[in-house]
Design an enzyme around this catalytic site. Structure first.
Site, PDB file in Angstrom:
ATOM      1  N   ASN A  79      38.521  33.852  37.848  1.00 43.06           N
ATOM      2  CA  ASN A  79      39.156  33.401  39.076  1.00 43.06           C
ATOM      3  C   ASN A  79      39.058  34.448  40.184  1.00 43.06           C
ATOM      4  O   ASN A  79      38.285  34.302  41.123  1.00 43.06           O
ATOM      5  CB  ASN A  79      40.617  33.021  38.802  1.00 43.06           C
ATOM      6  CG  ASN A  79      41.235  32.245  39.951  1.00 43.06           C
ATOM      7  OD1 ASN A  79      40.712  32.247  41.060  1.00 43.06           O
ATOM      8  ND2 ASN A  79      42.340  31.576  39.693  1.00 43.06           N
ATOM      9  N   ASP A  80      39.814  35.532  40.049  1.00 37.52           N
ATOM     10  CA  ASP A  80      39.859  36.478  41.155  1.00 37.52           C
ATOM     11  C   ASP A  80      38.510  37.134  41.439  1.00 37.52           C
ATOM     12  O   ASP A  80      38.204  37.466  42.582  1.00 37.52           O
ATOM     13  CB  ASP A  80      40.906  37.564  40.874  1.00 37.52           C
ATOM     14  CG  ASP A  80      42.320  36.979  40.909  1.00 37.52           C
ATOM     15  OD1 ASP A  80      42.508  35.968  41.599  1.00 37.52           O
ATOM     16  OD2 ASP A  80      43.196  37.538  40.239  1.00 37.52           O
TER      17      ASP A  80
END
Lengths: 473, 112
Positions: free
Chosen positions: A398-399
């Site tokens: 995700n990040d």
């Protein structure tokens, strides 16, 4: 053999061991020779241990055998049974044990030197030796408890969220001052075994407080740093015992951990102190302005849709993250990749340095699934590739793929080098739900026109894809 | 020691320490990211070298306290050494350059 000859022989073996350790690390630098390198290091360890056993200082062997037997059994069982996905916590706990060993050895030596003084064999406890012994115990104890907390977090026994105590910076500062003050006092008044124990206990407490506020995704930094500490603690004990092999081996490990720490913090665009102060991502999901997650339109696709997208592309890059490890999806991904390759589609993998919970975590998982390592690309190799790629498939990351790191100066991850999956023609994101990542921020990638969201458990999703792809033709 | 101008042993130790840091730094910066986990667990096993200090403490039979501390230290460090090297080997066994283990023709299956 006279005592002097024995000492010389032992030191001769230590030099051989030191050379082998260094060669071992050198061979670890290439996948082809790495296994040999590890074997060389193990051989070096065996030589160093055997040489030590001929020392005239050793008069009783039964206690040594007892300790070695207990340690070997635990070590063999753990090493054999651990799953590859659990490797970060395994490294963390081994590391902690090494640190704990250093702390105890330095403590025992400190006590012994004190005893020598009290029976009059030594005039006084040398101040430099006392200082280094205390340093080693403090660092070793802190490494032990810090590693145990890291283990707990990685194993899910301790919450992976940052735990923020009120006034923790003040408590940490007071604790740090107390440790330093008692240590200085001990250097001048060494005959205080109770105080020595106290300083060790305070250091252990410090280790706990240091790691508790650090969140799961920052673990690669913590593990690297603790790895370096255990090396430095061993080297410091080497100073106390005037033992060169401890110094050499400890220094090499210390350097290794520091380099990895630097690589990790650079890959997060954060300073070491920022990571160690902790609390990153503690605020939770509702902190960002603008439309809340889930309110913006995004495209959700099924396994069938995704199989179509992949099956009729020419090039695919998989982008694995911690979600892949949690779901144990590496074998399924390899199977999917195999099917795609049979259709003549080029398959590669893009690995972000901090994907997962320790340096190189994803590489090990994919190696376990028998993915050849020359299909894996690092950050610098990956980003130019995405522009030439039809589909980027994000699995549980995700990040590290959030374009806000490039575009939004307000974002907490702004400036972090990311994988530019959004420059691929299409992006498919495999994810459990629209929930935010570790940093607690929404990801604009999910709302782009060329992004499709494919929800579900990573392993099941990929297996479904394999099924759909088999039917495609 | 005859014939040698003996410096303070602590200074010599510092010298060795500094050189070892440099050597380590040079070698480790060359390790590719793919091998970072085995590097970490392998170097971790090396930090178990403290076991030899623990062995001396446990074997000296100096006092019952030092024996207890020594035995615990030997056990802890041995877990570090034995577990660390074994698990690193287990990982490294899995790293393969090309498709499939038995494949004799290295370029046959990997698409370029």
């Amino acid at each position: 053999m006279s005592e002097q000859v024995t000492i010389n022989v032992i030191n001769g073996f230590y030099i051989v061991a030191a050379v082998l350790f260094i060669l071992g690390i050198k061979f670890l630098g290439s996948p082809r020779t790495a296994r040999k390198g590890n074997a060389l290091s193990a051989l070096a360890m065996l030589i160093a241990i055997s040489a030590t056993l001929i020392s005239k200082e050793i008069i009783e062997f039964e206690w040594i055998i007892l300790g070695v037997a207990i340690g070997s059994v635990i070590g063999i069982v753990l090493a054999r049974t651990v799953q590859m996905t659990a490797m970060p916590q395994m490294v963390a706990i081994f590391n902690g044990f090494g640190g704990g060993g250093s702390a105890l050895v330095a403590a025992a030596e400190f006590i012994r030197i004190n005893d020598l003084v009290s029976v009059g064999e030594l005039a006084s406890v040398p101040k430099d030796v006392a200082a280094i012994a205390i340093f080693s115990t403090v660092l070793g104890a802190l490494t032990l408890t810090g590693s145990l907390i890291a283990f707990g977090k990685l194993q899910g026994l301790v919450t992976t969220r940052p735990v923020l105590m009120p006034a923790r910076n003040i408590i940490n500062a007071l604790l740090g001052i107390a440790i330093v003050a008692i240590s200085v006092y001990l250097v001048f008044e060494p005959n205080n075994p109770e105080l020595y124990a106290l300083v060790g206990i305070l250091a252990a407490l410090f280790g706990i407080l240091l790691v508790m506020p650090i969140g799961g995704a920052d673990m690669p930094v913590v593990i690297s740093l603790l790895n370096s500490y255990s090396g430095i603690a061993a080297a410091a004990t080497g100073f106390v015992l005037e033992n060169t092999i401890l110094i050499v081996a400890g220094a090499v490990v210390g350097a290794s951990g520091l380099i990895l720490t630097r690589i990790m913090t650079k890959a997060m665009n954060r300073s070491l102190s920022n990571v160690m102060l902790g609390g990153f991502g503690a605020e939770g999901s509702s902190s960002t302005g603008g439309p809340a997650a889930g309110e913006r339109p995004y495209r959700s696709v099924t396994a069938e849709d995704t199989a179509m997208i992949l099956g009729y592309s020419q090039s695919v890059i998989f982008v694995p993250g911690y979600g892949l490890a949690v779901a144990q999806a590496q074998h399924a991904v390899k199977e999917l990749a195999g099917l795609l390759q049979e259709r003549g589609i080029s398959v590669k993998y893009a690995i972000h340095p901090v994907a997962g919970r320790m340096p190189g975590h994803m590489n090990v998982l994919l190696a376990e699934a028998d993915v050849p390592y020359d299909q894996l690309m690092d950050l610098d190799q990956s980003n130019p590739e995405f522009e030439r790629t039809d589909v980027a498939v994000v699995i549980g990351a995700n990040d590290v793929i959030n374009p806000a790191a490039r575009t939004d100066p307000e974002s907490p991850i702004y400036g972090m080098p990311i994988l530019n999956v959004d420059s691929a023609r299409q992006v498919v994101v495999l994810k459990r739900s629209m929930a935010v990542g570790f940093s607690g921020i929404d990801n604009d990638l999910f709302y782009l026109d060329n992004t499709s969201m494919y929800f579900g458990d990573a392993k099941k999703s990929v297996q479904d894809l394999v099924g759909e792809l088999r039917q495609l033709d | 020691m005859k014939g040698l101008q003996v410096a303070d042993p602590l200074l010599i130790s510092v010298l060795i320490f500094v050189i070892a840091i440099f050597v380590g730094y040079e070698l480790i910066t060359k390790v590719p990211p793919t091998l970072h986990t085995p590097l970490m667990s392998g170097s971790n096993a090396i930090s178990g070298i403290i076991v030899i200090g623990a062995i001396v403490i446990a074997g000296q039979g100096h006092s019952s306290l030092s024996i207890v501390l020594g035995v615990i230290a030997v056990a802890l460090a041995t877990v570090n050494v034995v577990g660390g090297f074994l698990v690193t080997d287990r990982m490294l066994r899995m790293f393969r350059p090309r498709e499939r283990p038995g494949s004799k023709k290295p370029d046959s299956e990997s698409p370029k």
